[in-house]
Design a protein around this motif. Structure first.
Motif, PDB file in Angstrom:
ATOM      1  N   ILE A  42      53.667 -10.540  44.412  1.00  0.00           N
ATOM      2  CA  ILE A  42      53.824 -10.089  43.028  1.00  0.00           C
ATOM      3  C   ILE A  42      55.216 -10.451  42.522  1.00  0.00           C
ATOM      4  N   ARG A  43      56.233 -10.237  43.372  1.00  0.00           N
ATOM      5  CA  ARG A  43      57.605 -10.592  42.983  1.00  0.00           C
ATOM      6  C   ARG A  43      57.698 -12.066  42.610  1.00  0.00           C
ATOM      7  N   GLN A  44      57.108 -12.905  43.427  1.00  0.00           N
ATOM      8  CA  GLN A  44      57.134 -14.332  43.141  1.00  0.00           C
ATOM      9  C   GLN A  44      56.376 -14.646  41.848  1.00  0.00           C
ATOM     10  N   TYR A  45      55.251 -13.977  41.644  1.00  0.00           N
ATOM     11  CA  TYR A  45      54.419 -14.232  40.465  1.00  0.00           C
ATOM     12  C   TYR A  45      55.161 -13.893  39.173  1.00  0.00           C
ATOM     13  N   ILE A  46      55.876 -12.765  39.149  1.00  0.00           N
ATOM     14  CA  ILE A  46      56.567 -12.361  37.923  1.00  0.00           C
ATOM     15  C   ILE A  46      57.964 -12.979  37.820  1.00  0.00           C
ATOM     16  N   GLY A  47      58.445 -13.582  38.905  1.00  0.00           N
ATOM     17  CA  GLY A  47      59.730 -14.262  38.863  1.00  0.00           C
ATOM     18  C   GLY A  47      60.941 -13.371  39.009  1.00  0.00           C
ATOM     19  N   ALA A  48      60.760 -12.140  39.483  1.00  0.00           N
ATOM     20  CA  ALA A  48      61.891 -11.235  39.675  1.00  0.00           C
ATOM     21  C   ALA A  48      62.645 -11.595  40.949  1.00  0.00           C
ATOM     22  N   ASP A  49      63.934 -11.269  40.979  1.00  0.00           N
ATOM     23  CA  ASP A  49      64.731 -11.530  42.180  1.00  0.00           C
ATOM     24  C   ASP A  49      64.443 -10.499  43.262  1.00  0.00           C
ATOM     25  N   LEU A  77      64.555 -12.124  29.858  1.00  0.00           N
ATOM     26  CA  LEU A  77      65.880 -11.649  30.243  1.00  0.00           C
ATOM     27  C   LEU A  77      66.731 -12.777  30.812  1.00  0.00           C
ATOM     28  N   LYS A  78      66.112 -13.609  31.620  1.00  0.00           N
ATOM     29  CA  LYS A  78      66.875 -14.719  32.196  1.00  0.00           C
ATOM     30  C   LYS A  78      67.240 -15.745  31.127  1.00  0.00           C
ATOM     31  N   ALA A  79      66.362 -15.943  30.159  1.00  0.00           N
ATOM     32  CA  ALA A  79      66.691 -16.850  29.062  1.00  0.00           C
ATOM     33  C   ALA A  79      67.834 -16.301  28.223  1.00  0.00           C
ATOM     34  N   ALA A  80      67.987 -14.965  28.212  1.00  0.00           N
ATOM     35  CA  ALA A  80      69.079 -14.329  27.478  1.00  0.00           C
ATOM     36  C   ALA A  80      70.374 -14.294  28.276  1.00  0.00           C
ATOM     37  N   GLY A  81      70.342 -14.826  29.499  1.00  0.00           N
ATOM     38  CA  GLY A  81      71.572 -14.940  30.275  1.00  0.00           C
ATOM     39  C   GLY A  81      71.704 -14.018  31.453  1.00  0.00           C
ATOM     40  N   ALA A  82      70.681 -13.209  31.739  1.00  0.00           N
ATOM     41  CA  ALA A  82      70.764 -12.336  32.920  1.00  0.00           C
ATOM     42  C   ALA A  82      70.858 -13.187  34.183  1.00  0.00           C
ATOM     43  N   THR A  83      71.802 -12.882  35.051  1.00  0.00           N
ATOM     44  CA  THR A  83      71.984 -13.670  36.268  1.00  0.00           C
ATOM     45  C   THR A  83      70.949 -13.322  37.325  1.00  0.00           C
ATOM     46  N   ALA A  84      70.426 -12.102  37.289  1.00  0.00           N
ATOM     47  CA  ALA A  84      69.379 -11.679  38.218  1.00  0.00           C
ATOM     48  C   ALA A  84      68.627 -10.513  37.599  1.00  0.00           C
ATOM     49  N   VAL A  85      67.334 -10.430  37.899  1.00  0.00           N
ATOM     50  CA  VAL A  85      66.510  -9.322  37.426  1.00  0.00           C
ATOM     51  C   VAL A  85      65.829  -8.681  38.624  1.00  0.00           C
ATOM     52  N   HIS A  86      66.216  -7.457  38.891  1.00  0.00           N
ATOM     53  CA  HIS A  86      65.628  -6.676  39.989  1.00  0.00           C
ATOM     54  C   HIS A  86      64.711  -5.634  39.355  1.00  0.00           C
ATOM     55  N   MET A  87      63.426  -5.694  39.647  1.00  0.00           N
ATOM     56  CA  MET A  87      62.469  -4.818  38.969  1.00  0.00           C
ATOM     57  C   MET A  87      62.096  -3.627  39.837  1.00  0.00           C
ATOM     58  N   CYS A  88      62.150  -2.454  39.237  1.00  0.00           N
ATOM     59  CA  CYS A  88      61.719  -1.228  39.896  1.00  0.00           C
ATOM     60  C   CYS A  88      60.584  -0.598  39.088  1.00  0.00           C
ATOM     61  N   VAL A  89      59.565  -0.142  39.773  1.00  0.00           N
ATOM     62  CA  VAL A  89      58.370   0.405  39.134  1.00  0.00           C
ATOM     63  C   VAL A  89      58.200   1.852  39.571  1.00  0.00           C
TER      64      VAL A  89
END
Length: 475
Positions: A416-423, A373-385
């Motif tokens: 986990i957030r750091q591991y997956i690289g999510a903001d 997603l970030k390579a596609a230009g997303a400025t931030a990715v906030h993940m919810c599970v």
């Protein structure tokens, strides 16, 4: 190689059965298994009988691959059972496909099983010491051997005597030359429902398969209940009760199809509510909400509804890739994700994104999707599970990793957030999960993979739930 399904929990199987003097039972079973294909993609099988003869057709692959040339046929067939498999006990081999079929002193019997038996290894050792020969490395074969060895007079008594010796999770469809039988374990770990179309009776792991064949939902098989269907109709037997019911909550989070209703609870409504609660709990703000398709979509729409943030299709899933394909080289390891999933750049470019998924098991795939997603230009990715962190293995019919491989067993949410690289990262709380299940009793659910509160006595670490190849190892 990592793909979308590899980093998910895996359910064991789906079962289906039909008793009809007017319908093509084999064809209806074929359609029913198609509807249950999401529950197992390794193998499929159908057993049929005309009252005298019994035959089974089984094979490796998807339903349409196994029955590519012809659906099983027999003149005057009137009972059929079917099975789709994901292996949690025993390798993915033709010998381990179901339904199982055996001849014994009482006649012929076919059996299809969904679940995991926590004391199968112990029972199997006892039977082997008494001279029983096993043809497979799956726990389901314990059932047919116990039934065959029973000295009870009727088949109903033989089955019930066998069931009370078994511990763990099971839903069964069983076929004799004259009867279709269904059974559900006393704690109700796995789903099984009853349907009717005209004078025909249907058993199925999920109600979506009843809809597919045009059957009307009658009710769920109760925990600890066995139903017997013949020309006289349906008769119910209660063979056991449990101090506490423990239906698998992951049926609502991920396993079941959204159009199914299990124990009175709509799967779609539960997932939509999970998304709404995620929005309230996380408080995340962004430009758009997207899902990891397809299992995260319903929760993502709930998140968007509650938050007012628009839902967009930001990830495209390739639905035409089968279970196997030529793997990319190690240097192209991210290609394995892109073959099944790709970002829609025009949707995510320049946007902050809330990405909703149903679970994180190992975290490897989540990290690849965030990078995509970030390579596609997303400025931030906030993940919810839409589930709590999975920190403990399951022993009741879900293929989970050893605990050391579960990312939530060794890392905090921040790690986990750091591991997956999510903001940002937020998991649904257990309280929020319970709140989403409005039509069932939250106390009748199993949450052990989240909190280690296993129903009853915790299974031993050497049970088949911890080692799916336990029956294949040399002594």
């Amino acid at each position: 190689m990592i793909d979308l399904e590899l980093d998910k929990l895996k359910e064991e199987c789906g079962v289906f059965g039909i008793y009809s003097r007017t319908e093509d039972v084999a064809l209806n079973t074929y359609w029913g298994l198609y509807a249950l294909q999401h529950r197992g993609q390794e193998s499929a099988g159908i057993a049929i009988t005309d009252g005298s003869w019994m035959d089974v057709t089984r094979g490796m692959g998807l339903v349409n691959e196994v029955f590519r040339h012809q659906v099983p046929h027999m003149d005057n067939q009137y009972i059929a059972i079917g099975h789709v498999r994901y292996s949690t006990t025993g390798s993915s081999l033709l010998a381990n496909t179901q339904p199982l079929m055996v001849n014994y002193s009482g006649g012929k019997i076919s059996l299809a099983h969904n679940g995991n038996l926590t004391n199968a290894a112990e029972i199997r050792r006892e039977l082997e010491e008494q001279g029983t020969v096993f043809q497979t490395s799956i726990d389901s074969e314990v059932f047919v051997n116990l039934i065959a060895r029973s000295r009870k007079e009727s088949v109903e008594e033989k089955i019930m005597e066998s069931l009370v010796k078994i511990k763990g999770a099971y839903c069964l469809t069983i076929m004799t030359e004259e009867k279709l039988i269904g059974a559900r374990d006393p704690q109700g770990f796995r789903p099984l429902c009853i349907g009717k179309m005209g004078d025909s009776w249907v058993l199925s792991s999920e109600s979506c398969a009843l809809d597919t064949v045009g059957a009307e939902f009658v009710r769920d098989v109760e925990p600890g209940e066995m139903v017997v269907i013949n020309d006289k109709g349906l008769k119910s037997y209660h063979f056991a009760t449990a101090d506490k019911k423990a239906a698998c909550v992951f049926e609502y989070i991920y396993f079941a199809r959204p159009d199914s209703v299990i124990d009175g609870q709509s799967v779609h409504d539960a997932r939509f509510e999970m998304g709404r609660i995620l929005a309230r709990e996380s408080g995340f703000k962004a430009d758009i909400v997207i899902s990891v398709p397809d299992s995260g979509t319903t929760a993502a729409t709930g998140f968007a509804y509650e938050s007012g943030i628009p839902f967009k299709e930001g990830l495209m899933k390739n639905r035409y890739i089968g279970r196997t394909f030529i793997q990319p080289s190690q240097q192209k390891r991210d290609t394995s994700v892109r073959l099944k999933l790709n970002a829609i750049k025009s949707v995510v470019n320049g946007k902050s994104v809330i990405m909703v998924d149903d679970s994180i098991v190992r975290g490897t795939t989540s990290g690849k999707i965030v990078r995509m997603l970030k390579a596609a230009g997303a400025t931030a990715v906030h993940m919810c599970v839409s589930s709590p962190p999975i920190g403990y293995p399951c022993y009741y019919g879900i293929d989970t990793s050893a605990r050391k491989e579960l990312i939530a067993a060794t890392k905090s949410v921040e790690e986990i957030r750091q591991y997956i690289g999510a903001d940002s990262l937020h998991f649904l709380s257990i309280e929020g999960l319970k709140e989403s299940l409005k039509a069932v009793s939250c106390e009748d659910m199993c949450y052990a993979c989240f909190n280690s509160a296993y129903p009853g006595e915790k299974p031993k670490e050497d049970t088949i739930g911890a080692d799916k190849y336990v029956f294949e190892k040399k002594k």
